[in-house]
Design a protein around this motif. Structure first.
Motif, short mmCIF file in Angstrom:
data_model
loop_
_atom_site.label_atom_id
_atom_site.label_comp_id
_atom_site.label_asym_id
_atom_site.label_seq_id
_atom_site.Cartn_x
_atom_site.Cartn_y
_atom_site.Cartn_z
N GLY A 69 59.12 60.44 25.28
CA GLY A 69 59.62 61.38 26.29
C GLY A 69 61.03 61.06 26.72
O GLY A 69 61.87 61.96 26.85
N LEU A 70 61.32 59.77 26.92
CA LEU A 70 62.67 59.37 27.30
C LEU A 70 63.66 59.68 26.19
O LEU A 70 64.79 60.13 26.44
N PHE A 71 63.26 59.42 24.94
CA PHE A 71 64.15 59.71 23.82
C PHE A 71 64.52 61.18 23.78
O PHE A 71 65.69 61.55 23.69
N TRP A 72 63.51 62.05 23.85
CA TRP A 72 63.79 63.49 23.81
C TRP A 72 64.57 63.94 25.04
O TRP A 72 65.44 64.80 24.95
N GLY A 73 64.27 63.36 26.20
CA GLY A 73 65.02 63.71 27.41
C GLY A 73 66.48 63.32 27.30
O GLY A 73 67.37 64.09 27.66
N ILE A 74 66.74 62.12 26.79
CA ILE A 74 68.13 61.67 26.59
C ILE A 74 68.82 62.56 25.57
O ILE A 74 69.98 62.95 25.75
N ARG A 75 68.10 62.88 24.51
CA ARG A 75 68.68 63.70 23.45
C ARG A 75 69.09 65.08 23.98
O ARG A 75 70.20 65.55 23.74
N ILE A 76 68.21 65.73 24.72
CA ILE A 76 68.51 67.06 25.25
C ILE A 76 69.59 66.99 26.32
O ILE A 76 70.50 67.82 26.37
N THR A 77 69.52 65.97 27.18
CA THR A 77 70.52 65.82 28.24
C THR A 77 71.91 65.58 27.66
O THR A 77 72.89 66.17 28.13
N LEU A 78 72.00 64.73 26.64
CA LEU A 78 73.29 64.50 25.99
C LEU A 78 73.80 65.77 25.33
O LEU A 78 75.00 66.08 25.40
N MET A 79 72.91 66.49 24.68
CA MET A 79 73.32 67.73 24.01
C MET A 79 73.90 68.71 25.02
O MET A 79 75.02 69.21 24.85
N SER A 86 82.49 69.49 27.35
CA SER A 86 83.55 69.85 26.40
C SER A 86 83.95 71.31 26.56
O SER A 86 85.13 71.65 26.39
N PHE A 87 83.00 72.19 26.90
CA PHE A 87 83.35 73.60 27.14
C PHE A 87 84.27 73.73 28.36
O PHE A 87 85.19 74.54 28.37
N LEU A 88 84.01 72.92 29.38
CA LEU A 88 84.84 73.00 30.59
C LEU A 88 86.21 72.35 30.40
O LEU A 88 87.19 72.80 30.99
N THR A 89 86.28 71.31 29.60
CA THR A 89 87.55 70.60 29.44
C THR A 89 88.42 71.15 28.32
O THR A 89 89.63 70.90 28.31
N ALA A 90 87.86 71.87 27.37
CA ALA A 90 88.66 72.41 26.26
C ALA A 90 89.79 73.33 26.74
O ALA A 90 90.92 73.20 26.25
N PRO A 91 89.56 74.25 27.70
CA PRO A 91 90.67 75.09 28.16
C PRO A 91 91.78 74.30 28.86
O PRO A 91 92.94 74.72 28.85
N ILE A 92 91.46 73.16 29.41
CA ILE A 92 92.48 72.33 30.05
C ILE A 92 93.50 71.87 29.01
O ILE A 92 94.69 71.75 29.30
N PHE A 93 93.02 71.64 27.78
CA PHE A 93 93.90 71.19 26.72
C PHE A 93 94.50 72.35 25.93
O PHE A 93 95.07 72.16 24.86
N VAL A 105 79.90 73.57 20.90
CA VAL A 105 78.79 73.48 19.95
C VAL A 105 78.90 72.20 19.14
O VAL A 105 77.88 71.52 18.88
N TYR A 106 80.10 71.83 18.74
CA TYR A 106 80.31 70.60 17.98
C TYR A 106 79.86 69.38 18.79
O TYR A 106 79.11 68.53 18.30
N PHE A 107 80.29 69.30 20.03
CA PHE A 107 79.91 68.15 20.86
C PHE A 107 78.43 68.18 21.25
O PHE A 107 77.81 67.13 21.40
N ALA A 109 76.11 69.26 19.24
CA ALA A 109 75.45 68.74 18.03
C ALA A 109 75.57 67.22 17.96
O ALA A 109 74.60 66.53 17.61
N ILE A 110 76.72 66.69 18.32
CA ILE A 110 76.90 65.24 18.35
C ILE A 110 75.95 64.62 19.37
O ILE A 110 75.31 63.60 19.09
N GLY A 111 75.84 65.22 20.53
CA GLY A 111 74.94 64.71 21.56
C GLY A 111 73.49 64.76 21.15
O GLY A 111 72.69 63.93 21.56
N TYR A 112 73.14 65.72 20.31
CA TYR A 112 71.75 65.84 19.84
C TYR A 112 71.45 64.82 18.74
O TYR A 112 70.36 64.25 18.70
N ILE A 113 72.41 64.57 17.88
CA ILE A 113 72.19 63.70 16.72
C ILE A 113 72.40 62.22 17.07
O ILE A 113 71.71 61.35 16.53
N MET A 114 73.30 61.92 17.97
CA MET A 114 73.68 60.55 18.29
C MET A 114 72.50 59.65 18.68
O MET A 114 72.40 58.52 18.18
#
Length: 170
Positions: A69-79, A86-93, A105-107, A109-114
């Protein structure tokens, strides 16, 4: 004498503050774990790969009932978290909205796979440690049994001796 007593009081006060702070951190950690576990159990129940994830967690040394449960929770939370940040900070750049969505979407996916890469890496490291320490443990067990110890006492003795070499195998 007064200075010495003041120093003692200062030490005790700092120690009690440290204990209280440690207790608060532990309570916060338990609350976060509870939330992640709740999220994770909901997702794990719907996942088709729950059995493989459970096996990988066990191989990595996470045998707790709450581990999956913790693994899946961390995985979804990171995703969600990495995607959202990243969606909020991308327009700043200077990124336009479509590019910000792609970056999110890229980040995500990284949060889901990491987390899975981390667990798999940890499982491999643990298996390698066991593989390297097992011959020594078996040799020591043979010596103990040949010296007249029973199998149970030999295993206990090997566990206490091998602890310095491999905590996992002990």
């Amino acid at each position: 004498a007064v200075d010495r007593r003041l120093e003692e009081v200062k030490r005790l006060t700092h120690t009690s503050f440290d204990v209280v702070a440690r207790h608060r951190r532990q309570l916060r950690m338990e609350q976060v774990e509870e939330v992640l576990d709740t999220i994770g159990r909901t997702i794990a129940a719907k996942s088709g790969s729950a059995h493989e994830v459970r096996q990988t967690l066990v191989h990595a040394g996470y045998r707790s009932v709450r581990a999956q449960g913790l693994f899946w929770g961390i995985r979804i939370t990171l995703m969600v978290g990495l995607g959202f940040i990243s969606f909020l900070t991308a327009p700043i750049f200077g990124a336009k909205i479509p590019v910000a969505v792609i970056i999110a979407v890229y980040f995500a996916a990284i949060g889901y796979i990491m987390p899975f890469f981390y667990i798999r890496s940890r499982a491999r490291r643990r298996q390698k440690e066991i593989t390297l320490a097992l011959p020594d443990a078996l040799d020591l067990l043979v010596v103990c049994v040949e010296a007249g110890l029973g199998l149970n006492q030999g295993i206990v003795r090997v566990a206490s001796e091998i602890h310095h070499v491999s905590v996992v195998l002990a």
